[in-house]
Design an enzyme around this catalytic site. Structure first.
Site, PDB file in Angstrom:
ATOM      1  N   CYS A  17      -6.860  -5.598   7.876  1.00 29.33           N
ATOM      2  CA  CYS A  17      -5.645  -5.085   6.817  1.00 29.33           C
ATOM      3  C   CYS A  17      -6.846  -3.731   5.933  1.00 29.33           C
ATOM      4  CB  CYS A  17      -5.431  -6.182   5.206  1.00 29.33           C
ATOM      5  SG  CYS A  17      -3.795  -6.814   5.860  1.00 29.33           S
ATOM      6  N   ARG A  49       6.127  -0.289  -4.224  1.00 24.65           N
ATOM      7  CA  ARG A  49       5.813  -1.091  -3.004  1.00 24.65           C
ATOM      8  C   ARG A  49       5.390  -2.205  -2.525  1.00 24.65           C
ATOM      9  NH1 ARG A  49      -0.120   1.982  -5.396  1.00 24.65           N
ATOM     10  NH2 ARG A  49       0.212   4.139  -5.305  1.00 24.65           N
ATOM     11  N   ASP A  50       6.647  -2.563  -2.502  1.00 26.11           N
ATOM     12  CA  ASP A  50       6.907  -3.902  -2.693  1.00 26.11           C
ATOM     13  C   ASP A  50       6.031  -4.242  -0.922  1.00 26.11           C
ATOM     14  OD1 ASP A  50       7.842  -6.441  -2.950  1.00 26.11           O
ATOM     15  OD2 ASP A  50       9.030  -5.947  -3.976  1.00 26.11           O
ATOM     16  N   ASP A  51       6.531  -5.207  -0.460  1.00 22.87           N
ATOM     17  CA  ASP A  51       6.389  -6.011   0.675  1.00 22.87           C
ATOM     18  C   ASP A  51       7.064  -6.267   2.080  1.00 22.87           C
ATOM     19  OD1 ASP A  51       4.077  -7.362  -0.545  1.00 22.87           O
ATOM     20  OD2 ASP A  51       5.519  -9.160  -1.379  1.00 22.87           O
ATOM     21  N   GLY A 139       9.500  -5.353  21.892  1.00 24.04           N
ATOM     22  CA  GLY A 139       8.190  -4.879  21.723  1.00 24.04           C
ATOM     23  C   GLY A 139       7.787  -3.441  22.402  1.00 24.04           C
ATOM     24  N   ASP A 227       2.901 -10.960  -1.543  1.00 21.73           N
ATOM     25  CA  ASP A 227       1.600 -11.005  -0.799  1.00 21.73           C
ATOM     26  C   ASP A 227       0.540 -10.020  -0.826  1.00 21.73           C
ATOM     27  OD1 ASP A 227       2.004  -9.496   0.676  1.00 21.73           O
ATOM     28  OD2 ASP A 227       2.355 -10.358   2.939  1.00 21.73           O
TER      29      ASP A 227
END
Length: 347
Positions: A17, A49-51, A139, A227
């Site tokens: 990250c 700007r939430d998760d 994917g 988080d």
């Protein structure tokens, strides 16, 4: 070249990250002059700007959708895949939900690194999905100059139990479920500073699922949850404060820390993402020593949950934490905003 000899971190310019685009630059990218499309069923979008995004199905259940991917933060391919997947799934738990399915995102330098190594990365991701009780259902992959892996994850949550990062209240105590210092320890390892007793500590923390989030969501007194990842504790805490119009007092000594982090900071094991985070959020913070700043702005990969909890609900939160093997103590408190004071004061 054998898989054992591969050091994945040598094939990327960023790590975990910590390779996120800085909040300041991201603000420029996301700015739009187009008229906003309004959907009343979209409960959580990009505004705070939430998760993850949350969509109300109208039957008491909401769908959670998120994606997260990054470049290697560890050298071991299996561990890289496991960490990246755990980090992506965490966004579902941070919204109070449960994951139901994931699909993989893979970028791979096919002319530089063998496909067998990519297979190990995907296997690590599959293992994490199995830990979460979900299938890695598909994917997409591309030939890329650097290795990249992550997931797009779908989850569900009772609509009344959605936990946002913008709904905290004054008087709430702050709790953090994982220790800080992942960026510091992984940087110390790259600099060959990491002592033997600290080997694999960061990996263990990054591979720990935030499953407790779904149980915390059952507690009404958990007023907000998010988080802590690439923007560091101070970055994500400032988003909580901004979303609710509050200020925070943070107690540095109470913040959980990985062993050795303060020593490694003193030796210069500070990732580049730390300074980028401070450049974006530093103006909102009170004064603090440089060493404190280096930890509180340290970019976390697959970090812990930050909870804002009403005092009356602390016993319930502690009971859920104990069920999941988590030791919690308050690290700060949210307060009514007062003019002339920093958004976050560190004591």
């Amino acid at each position: 070249m054998s898989e054992q000899a591969i050091r994945l971190t040598q094939y990327s310019h960023g790590a975990g990250c910590g390779c996120k685009i800085s909040p300041k630059v991201l603000e420029t990218i996301l700015h739009s002059d187009q008229a906003k499309f309004i959907d009343p069923n979209l409960l959580v979008g990009n505004e705070t700007r939430d998760d993850a995004a949350v969509y109300d199905l109208g039957n008491g259940t909401s769908v959670i959708s998120t994606t997260d991917f990054f470049m290697p933060i560890v050298d071991n391919p299996f561990d890289f895949g496991r960490i990246a997947a755990t980090n992506a799934i965490s966004d579902i738990y941070a919204m109070g939900g449960k994951p139901i399915m994931a699909i993989a995102i893979l970028g791979w330098p096919v002319n530089t690194l063998a496909p067998e190594i990519a297979r190990e990365v995907v296997e690590g991701g599959r293992f994490a999905c199995q830990q979460a009780g979900i299938a890695l259902a598909g994917g997409h992959s591309i030939d890329a100059p650097e290795p990249i892996f992550g997931l797009a994850v779908t989850g569900v949550v009772p609509t009344e139990r959605v936990k946002k990062n913008s709904t905290a209240e004054a008087g709430c105590k702050l709790f953090l479920t994982k220790p800080l210092g992942i960026g510091v320890l992984t940087t110390a390892e790259k600099k060959s500073l990491l002592r033997p007793e600290h080997q694999n500590l960061a990996t263990e923390v990054m591979c720990t699922m935030n499953k407790a989030g779904a149980d915390f969501a059952e507690i009404d007194g958990v007023r907000a949850m998010t988080d802590v990842t690439g923007f560091g504790l101070l970055g994500h805490l400032s988003e909580v404060c901004q979303g609710a119009g509050l200020q925070a007092e943070l107690w540095y000594e109470a913040v959980p820390k990985l062993p050795g982090v303060e020593e490694y900071i003193a030796q210069g094991a500070v990732p580049g993402g730390t300074s980028r985070n401070f450049a974006s959020y530093g103006h909102l913070m009170g004064d603090m020593p440089d060493a404190w700043r280096s930890l509180l702005c340290d970019p976390q990969t697959s970090g812990g949950l930050l909870l804002a909890v009403e005092p009356a609900a602390e016993a319930q939160v502690q009971a859920v934490a104990a069920k999941h093997g988590i030791t919690l103590s308050a690290i700060g408190e949210l307060k009514t905003a007062r003019g002339g004071r920093p958004m976050v004061e560190i004591r």
